[in-house]
Design a protein around this motif. Sequence first.
Motif, PDB file in Angstrom:
ATOM      1  N   ASP A 269     -17.830  96.676  37.183  1.00  0.00           N
ATOM      2  CA  ASP A 269     -17.685  95.236  37.038  1.00  0.00           C
ATOM      3  C   ASP A 269     -16.476  94.732  37.820  1.00  0.00           C
ATOM      4  O   ASP A 269     -16.546  93.696  38.493  1.00  0.00           O
ATOM      5  N   TYR A 270     -15.382  95.458  37.741  1.00  0.00           N
ATOM      6  CA  TYR A 270     -14.190  95.049  38.490  1.00  0.00           C
ATOM      7  C   TYR A 270     -14.461  95.140  39.992  1.00  0.00           C
ATOM      8  O   TYR A 270     -14.130  94.222  40.750  1.00  0.00           O
ATOM      9  N   PHE A 271     -15.056  96.232  40.449  1.00  0.00           N
ATOM     10  CA  PHE A 271     -15.331  96.379  41.874  1.00  0.00           C
ATOM     11  C   PHE A 271     -16.265  95.279  42.365  1.00  0.00           C
ATOM     12  O   PHE A 271     -16.053  94.693  43.435  1.00  0.00           O
ATOM     13  N   SER A 272     -17.306  94.978  41.605  1.00  0.00           N
ATOM     14  CA  SER A 272     -18.262  93.963  42.049  1.00  0.00           C
ATOM     15  C   SER A 272     -17.616  92.586  42.147  1.00  0.00           C
ATOM     16  O   SER A 272     -18.035  91.749  42.955  1.00  0.00           O
TER      17      SER A 272
ATOM     18  N   TYR B 182      -9.051  89.943  33.991  1.00  0.00           N
ATOM     19  CA  TYR B 182      -9.852  91.147  34.203  1.00  0.00           C
ATOM     20  C   TYR B 182     -10.129  91.437  35.672  1.00  0.00           C
ATOM     21  O   TYR B 182     -10.202  92.596  36.077  1.00  0.00           O
ATOM     22  N   TYR B 183     -10.306  90.378  36.471  1.00  0.00           N
ATOM     23  CA  TYR B 183     -10.686  90.564  37.879  1.00  0.00           C
ATOM     24  C   TYR B 183      -9.539  90.301  38.849  1.00  0.00           C
ATOM     25  O   TYR B 183      -9.684  90.573  40.042  1.00  0.00           O
TER      26      TYR B 183
ATOM     27  N   ALA C  38     -11.940  80.975  32.989  1.00  0.00           N
ATOM     28  CA  ALA C  38     -11.111  81.133  34.187  1.00  0.00           C
ATOM     29  C   ALA C  38      -9.910  82.031  33.895  1.00  0.00           C
ATOM     30  O   ALA C  38      -9.518  82.858  34.736  1.00  0.00           O
ATOM     31  N   GLY C  39      -9.341  81.890  32.707  1.00  0.00           N
ATOM     32  CA  GLY C  39      -8.217  82.746  32.320  1.00  0.00           C
ATOM     33  C   GLY C  39      -8.633  84.197  32.189  1.00  0.00           C
ATOM     34  O   GLY C  39      -7.869  85.113  32.551  1.00  0.00           O
ATOM     35  N   ARG C  40      -9.833  84.432  31.687  1.00  0.00           N
ATOM     36  CA  ARG C  40     -10.308  85.811  31.529  1.00  0.00           C
ATOM     37  C   ARG C  40     -10.682  86.426  32.875  1.00  0.00           C
ATOM     38  O   ARG C  40     -10.512  87.627  33.099  1.00  0.00           O
TER      39      ARG C  40
END
Length: 414
Positions: free
Chosen positions: A181-184, A205-206, A199-201
């Motif tokens: 998920d992070y890579f994508s 996370y990303y 937007a904060g999340r």
Amino acid sequence: MEGCADTPEKAALQVATTSPLAQVRQATSPWRVAIIHDWLITNGGAEKVLEALLRAWPQADIFTLVDTLPGPQRGWLEGHRITTSFLQRLPLAKKHYRHFLPLMPFAIEQFDVADYDLVISSSHAVAKGVVSHPQQTHICYCHTPIRYAWDMKERYLKDAGLKFPLSWLARHVLHRLRQWDYFSSTQVDHFWANSANVAGRIKKYYRRDAQVLHPPVAVNRLECNAGLREDFYLAASRLVPYKRLDLILETFLALPERRLVIIGDGPERKRLTKMAQGAANIEVLGYCEDEVLQDYLSRARGFIFAANEDFGILPLEAQACGTPVIAFGRGGARETVRPASHPSDENATGVFFEHHTPQSLREAILGFEVRQFSPQACRRNAERFSEENFWERLHSLLETAGLLETAVLPREPS
């Protein structure tokens, strides 16, 4: 001189009076557009956003993992080509699609969107993982970073009730899903979030910035009831654990003098119906058509919303009907419900409860009942999230990204 072309001033006036939706359509009509949506199972909040995106890009094709949306609910999809993944053809996947979570990243990557100019992923799970190419623009409209893998991981594992070794296997799968998920997320060109909360999340996370584009609320289709209300409270949503309908129901079991109506369908319906057995003050109606839901929204004394939701359209639809809201004071509700800033605040549209406990909700209900809420104030607050404002913001975001300037240019061949 009669018969001459319009003057520049008149042409400018015509452009200025064209609606933002029409401007988007006109500017991007040459584009080939693909919209990737996680799955088409029910008409929820994500589907209302998808419907709005399809109005902006009527030429768009849809790609989705699984499509089981019933015929009577899919009129808004007419005219659009829909491509499903191999999951659609696997045994039991149509009904138990969530059990195929480990296969979803691979499935989404199999979609071939090479022939499109613009790729939009409408993502609350894996849709943003579609593989795009350098000459394409990929916009992710993010409803939420995938909850299974991030902030609600422990809650989902607990609800699943898995024992070792399945519990260990599930944790390993979610660990790998977080990595994917992070890579994508790094492959997305522009993130649009459905709320400041999301937007904060996305930032957490990303490590990506996101522009906020609130979902559109069909305020104009809803009538504000400024008259007397009936003596019942309404809760409505898809009946899944994190919506916390069980908390609302448990609270009203201890308040037999107050009526509760629950509308919705989903995995929790059987359990909630069993909980409500013998309680004369509680009705679990199941799925209702939009017209029936809107009728209940317009007649209810108040709408109760217990989820820690990313945004939440139903509380705004309630307010559009003039109905105030009792909401859990976290997540998107903080952006859509206005609590009283002082005892005589005429712009208040609801109250919050701060803890997921029957006691906290009960106290909020009692506090709600000693206040007066203006149906007109509720309506005004909902109008901030109207479809017209959605189109205007969408047009602005496309301009900011520099996409409208090149909308009419042909794409370089792949």
